[in-house]
Design an enzyme around this catalytic site. Structure first.
Site, PDB file in Angstrom:
ATOM      1  N   TYR A 145      -9.546   3.952  -8.511  1.00  0.00           N
ATOM      2  CA  TYR A 145      -8.446   4.192  -7.580  1.00  0.00           C
ATOM      3  C   TYR A 145      -9.007   4.636  -6.219  1.00  0.00           C
ATOM      4  CZ  TYR A 145      -4.008   5.910  -5.823  1.00  0.00           C
ATOM      5  OH  TYR A 145      -2.886   6.107  -5.060  1.00  0.00           O
ATOM      6  N   LYS A 163       3.875   6.499 -11.759  1.00  0.00           N
ATOM      7  CA  LYS A 163       3.898   5.106 -12.188  1.00  0.00           C
ATOM      8  C   LYS A 163       4.737   4.953 -13.465  1.00  0.00           C
ATOM      9  CE  LYS A 163       1.079   5.091  -8.689  1.00  0.00           C
ATOM     10  NZ  LYS A 163      -0.348   5.242  -8.807  1.00  0.00           N
TER      11      LYS A 163
HETATM   12  C1  PLP Z   1      -1.460   6.001  -8.207  1.00  0.00           C
HETATM   13  C2  PLP Z   1      -2.709   6.271  -8.944  1.00  0.00           C
HETATM   14  C3  PLP Z   1      -3.396   7.494  -8.801  1.00  0.00           C
HETATM   15  C4  PLP Z   1      -2.945   8.567  -7.846  1.00  0.00           C
HETATM   16  O1  PLP Z   1      -1.704   9.083  -8.179  1.00  0.00           O
HETATM   17  P1  PLP Z   1      -0.672   9.714  -7.128  1.00  0.00           P
HETATM   18  O2  PLP Z   1       0.473  10.086  -7.988  1.00  0.00           O
HETATM   19  O3  PLP Z   1      -0.364   8.669  -6.114  1.00  0.00           O
HETATM   20  O4  PLP Z   1      -1.359  10.881  -6.492  1.00  0.00           O
HETATM   21  C5  PLP Z   1      -4.529   7.702  -9.565  1.00  0.00           C
HETATM   22  N1  PLP Z   1      -4.992   6.751 -10.412  1.00  0.00           N
HETATM   23  C6  PLP Z   1      -4.381   5.563 -10.552  1.00  0.00           C
HETATM   24  C7  PLP Z   1      -4.952   4.561 -11.488  1.00  0.00           C
HETATM   25  C8  PLP Z   1      -3.219   5.282  -9.822  1.00  0.00           C
HETATM   26  O5  PLP Z   1      -2.625   4.089  -9.968  1.00  0.00           O
END
Ligand code: PLP
Length: 403
Positions: free
Chosen positions: A111, A208
């Site tokens: 990420y 997500k």
């Molecule tokens: C979005 C994401 C993050 C970071 O998360 P946030 O909630 O945006 O801080 C970390 N790892 C992965 C794989 C992600 O998709």
């Protein structure tokens, strides 16, 4: 209840008894910053840890607690902590596990902001890292140094969908007594439980799939050792302060109830999109964990129960063609993030991974023609129709240019 609940049931019931809350079927939202003590002595006992109960919401909140219990059950851990973002969870666990001079092994292609954080740790605190593909024991073993303390995994990795072999990582970690942290955001706890394969910590960007509705930024960290989770609660989480708000926890509890049904549909749609992409001349390569043509499909099937909702692919013609294609899409939205009801497409080179230097991107396998699709919950035929008309339009434009 002593019997272990299925995940589909745990997402709805774990950690909450309506009888203790006036029969309220929905988990109440305790939107409070502080808690009144019945007496000075009760306040003293709470601070001394001799009595359970509220003190101040940075240290714990009943609504947040229900979400933490559900996540502990879903990820088969012993305790959980809720954070204000996925990155707050990532920074908390890496701060907890490392000190100046230590070394971290990480997944190649990671990420973008986690990559940024590893850079800050290196420049400011001399905590170095090696990013490698974690597909075989030999590859992982080759990255181990005397000062290595942990292996930080994303599997499937963002955005190339490359897999770490969780069993191979566990074998190497055991030999060298390294902690294993898995960012399980892409798979969701419904499709993969890294603690089953020897992970010490599992984290999620709850923004997500856990939430699933695109209206919250949040993070969760699950550990297999309750005492260590409580230690983090009382140190890095309390003193850095990146906690989750009660309202966000309440929204996440609501979103989490449909995780199982959503993951089935996300997977079904991503599979259908993968099959459609295979029929397109303009598509060069497709990356989907459960695709039979994926060289890592065996690893995928050994550690995931289904392929999930994300599929990446490269389009011929690099960045100009990738951007032209995106601009022709209608139903499918151009947006970063993933795991929402809406199908989303993004271009890692100019979006999520634009902060990663070009040569590092190349090492991660992120080419300029790579696009990442997050399959939503719509009818697959409508999504395929949208992709199809966009492919036709870019093909016509290309023909007009070359004639
Ligand atoms: C979005 C994401 C993050 C970071 O998360 P946030 O909630 O945006 O801080 C970390 N790892 C992965 C794989 C992600 O998709």
């Amino acid at each position: 209840m002593n019997e272990k609940l299925h995940k589909d049931t745990a997402t709805v019931h774990t950690g909450y008894d309506s009888n203790s809350h006036h029969g309220s079927l929905a988990v109440p939202l305790y939107q409070t910053s502080t808690y009144a003590f019945e007496s000075a002595e009760q306040g003293e006992r709470r601070f001394a840890g001799e009595e359970e109960g509220g003190i101040y919401s940075r240290l714990g909140n009943p609504t947040v607690h229900v979400l933490e219990e559900r996540m502990t059950e879903l990820e088969k851990g012993a305790g959980s902590l809720a954070f204000g973002s996925g990155m707050a969870a990532v920074s908390a666990i890496l701060t907890h596990l490392t000190k100046s001079g230590d070394h971290i092994i990480g997944s190649r292609g990671i990420y973008g902001c986690t990559f940024g954080l590893l850079g800050i740790m290196e420049r400011k605190y001399n905590i170095t890292h090696t990013l490698t593909s974690l597909g075989t024991e030999e590859e992982i073993e080759a990255a181990v140094k005397p000062e290595t303390v942990c292996i930080y995994i994303e599997s499937p990795v963002n955005p190339t969908m490359e897999l770490a072999d969780l069993r191979a990582v566990a074998a190497v970690a055991k030999r060298h007594q390294l902690k294993i942290v898995v960012d399980n955001t892409f798979a969701s706890p419904y499709l993969q439980n890294p603690i089953d394969f020897g992970a010490d910590f599992v984290l999620h960007s709850a923004t997500k799939y856990i939430n699933g509705h695109g209206d919250v930024i949040a993070g969760l960290l699950v550990g297999k050792d309750k005492d260590e989770i409580e230690e983090i609660r009382g140190t890095v989480q309390k003193d850095y302060g990146g906690i989750m708000s009660p309202f966000d926890a309440w929204l996440l509890i609501r979103g989490l109830k449909t995780l199982a049904v959503r993951m089935h549909r996300h997977t079904e749609n991503a599979t259908k999109l993968t099959d459609f992409l295979k029929t397109q001349d303009m598509v060069e390569e497709i990356f989907y964990p459960f695709d039979d043509a994926n060289p890592q499909v065996e690893i995928a099937k050994n550690q995931m129960s289904a392929g999930g909702g994300l599929v990446s692919f490269t389009i011929k013609g690099g960045q100009p063609m990738a951007q032209a294609f995106m601009n022709h899409l209608g139903l499918i939205k151009i947006a970063v993030s993933l795991g929402d009801a809406e199908t989303l497409i993004q271009h890692p080179t100019t979006m999520t991974h634009s902060g990663v230097p070009a040569d590092d991107r190349e090492k991660m396998g992120i080419s300029d023609g790579l696009l990442r699709l997050s399959a939503g919950l719509e009818h697959a035929d409508d999504l395929i129709a949208d992709l199809n008309q966009a492919f036709e339009k870019v093909a016509n434009e290309e023909e007009a240019l070359s004639s």
